[in-house]
Structures are given as structure tokens and as C-alpha cells.
Design a protein around this motif. Structure first.
Motif: not given
Length: 270
Positions: A61, A75, A192, A195, A200, A210, A213-214, A216-217, A239, A242
Motif C-alpha cells: 500500500t 491499495n 473499508r 487498509w 484489515l 475475509f 480480502e486477505l 489480495r495481499y 497486513l 499475512t
């Protein structure tokens, strides 16, 4: 024979002239088409393959401050272009998700003697903030357009395919939109934007959502068994690590994390 030669030469010149006219017409049509595409590209502020001025890789990020004082947080795996011109300041969301906080002063306008409105162009629409803080996200795989959440001020959405269907989304609201229209706004989820602070946040969130979303990282595959998808989760997770998030889930919920390969991870019932 001499006369026939003159006739042949004359006919050749006529044929050549017609061919030149056809080629000229084709060139004119091509020029008009390219010109129309160029005008459309300028109007939308997004060229296919347009180079990013700022971008992030997966798991990263980033915060940037623009020349007018506007702050933009990018992001994971996101990219924007920046085009400040005489008549406007235009950002382009090329991929991913951004949180934008407009500069101080007149709402949506910088303090220069000749005001330039700030606009953000996306593949689905054109957004004009009215002194605000807002988030825009484009899900490439979802096929459901883009989402806008407004946390301060308001944002006007103009779908590319319906220029007359403008809609203003007020602070505390969020909506989805595509080039054909805007959905009915619903209450915005303040979590939202967490981040942008490296967190998160899950507030009674489905574990399946969840983990989506996780993922994505993280690089590689993160999957889960449907049997654990409906588990509910509450918490705030940094974040920066992870793998540590997955370990904490394993400690607090009835599940286990299976690592078939370093880049292939599955979450299963315990």
C-alpha cells in the motif's frame, strides 16, 4: 496504333486517379476513426495501456500527496494516472483501489485564481468529488462494475454509458455502479478504509469474505473449504504479515491451515 496508345494511356490515368481517390478516402476514414478514438480517450481520461504515474504491487500500500494537496492512498496491486491541465485536475484509476482525500480550500477545487475541478475517471464512469474523502474500487474478476464509498462530503457519479444519469452519493453512503447506471446507495462501511492504515478489519464478517480480502495481499493461491466459509470473525489484523494472520485464525477458530506448497495454502475444518 498511335491512337490506341493515347487511349490506353488516358484510361490508365483515369484508373490511377480513381485508385488514388479510393486510397485518399480510406485514409480519411481511418483518420476520422482514429481521431474519434483519440477524442474519446481524452474525454474519458483513460487510454488502454496508459502508463501509471503511481502504482503498487501485490501486498503493498502507498500514500502519495499531489501538487494541489490532494492525498491518495493506493491499495494492493493498484495504479493511477495523474493529468493536471488548465481546465481540470484528472486522476485515472487504471486498476485496483484508491482512497482519495481532496485538498483543502474550495470543495473539489484548488485555490488557484482559475479554479480547476478535480475528477476521477474509471473504466465505468466519471466521479467528481465535492470536498470529500472517498474510496473507489474496481474488481477486475467480479464483472460487477465498481464500488464507491463516501466518508466525507459527496461524490457525483456519471456513468460513461448514461451521461444524463448523474447521481450524487453523500457522506456515509456507498454504491456500486457501471457504465449503465448506479445502484441504490446503502450505508457505508467505515472499516473499508482501514487498509490505508495497514489494517484489515472484520466486524462480524464471514470468514469466506475475509479470506477473499486477505488473498489480495498474498502471492499464490489461498483457498478455503465451504464448510468454514460461514464462520464469523471479529478483529483487526495488521497486513504486514499475512502468514501471522492465518496463524491467528488457526488459534481462535475451529480450522486448520494446510500448506501444500509455500504458495498454495488451504483453510479447512479442524
Amino acid at each position: 496504333p498511335a491512337g490506341n496508345g493515347k487511349v490506353t494511356l488516358k484510361r490508365s490515368r483515369i484508373i490511377l486517379s480513381r485508385m488514388q481517390r479510393r486510397q485518399a478516402m480510406k485514409a480519411l476514414v481511418l483518420f476520422a476513426a482514429v481521431g474519434g478514438m483519440a477524442w474519446g480517450g481524452r474525454r474519458l481520461g483513460l487510454w488502454p495501456g496508459e502508463a501509471a504515474d503511481f502504482e503498487t504491487v501485490r501486498g503493498e500500500t502507498r500514500e502519495v500527496q499531489l501538487a494541489d494537496g490532494t492525498r491518495v492512498w493506493l491499495n494492493t496491486d493498484s495504479a493511477i494516472s495523474v493529468r493536471f491541465q488548465t481546465g481540470e485536475r484528472r486522476l485515472g484509476l487504471l486498476r485496483g483501489e484508491v482512497l482519495v482525500e481532496t485538498g483543502k480550500g474550495e470543495p473539489g477545487v484548488d485555490a488557484a485564481a482559475s479554479p480547476r475541478p478535480l475528477r476521477l475517471a474509471t473504466p465505468e464512469g466519471l466521479l467528481q468529488p465535492l470536498g470529500t474523502r472517498f474510496l473507489v474500487r474496481r474488481d477486475e474478476d467480479a464483472g460487477t462494475g465498481e464500488s464507491l464509498a463516501v466518508f466525507a462530503g459527496a461524490v457525483e457519479i456519471t456513468p460513461h454509458g448514461q451521461p444524463g444519469a448523474r447521481q450524487v452519493i453523500a457522506a456515509g453512503q456507498e454504491a456500486r455502479y457501471d457504465r449503465n447506471g448506479v445502484t441504490t446507495p446503502v450505508p457505508a462501511q467505515a472499516a473499508r478504509q482501514a487498509w490505508s492504515r495497514g489494517m484489515l478489519v472484520a466486524d462480524d464478517m464471514r470468514l469466506g469474505d475475509f479470506l477473499a480480502e486477505l488473498s489480495r495481499y498474498r502471492s499464490g493461491h489461498l483457498g478455503w473449504d465451504p464448510a468454514v466459509a460461514e464462520l464469523r470473525l471479529v478483529g483487526a489484523f495488521p497486513l504486514g504479515d499475512t502468514d501471522r494472520i492465518l496463524a491467528s485464525l488457526e488459534e481462535s477458530l475451529p480450522l486448520r491451515v494446510r500448506r501444500t506448497l509455500p504458495w498454495w495454502v488451504s483453510v479447512e475444518p479442524r
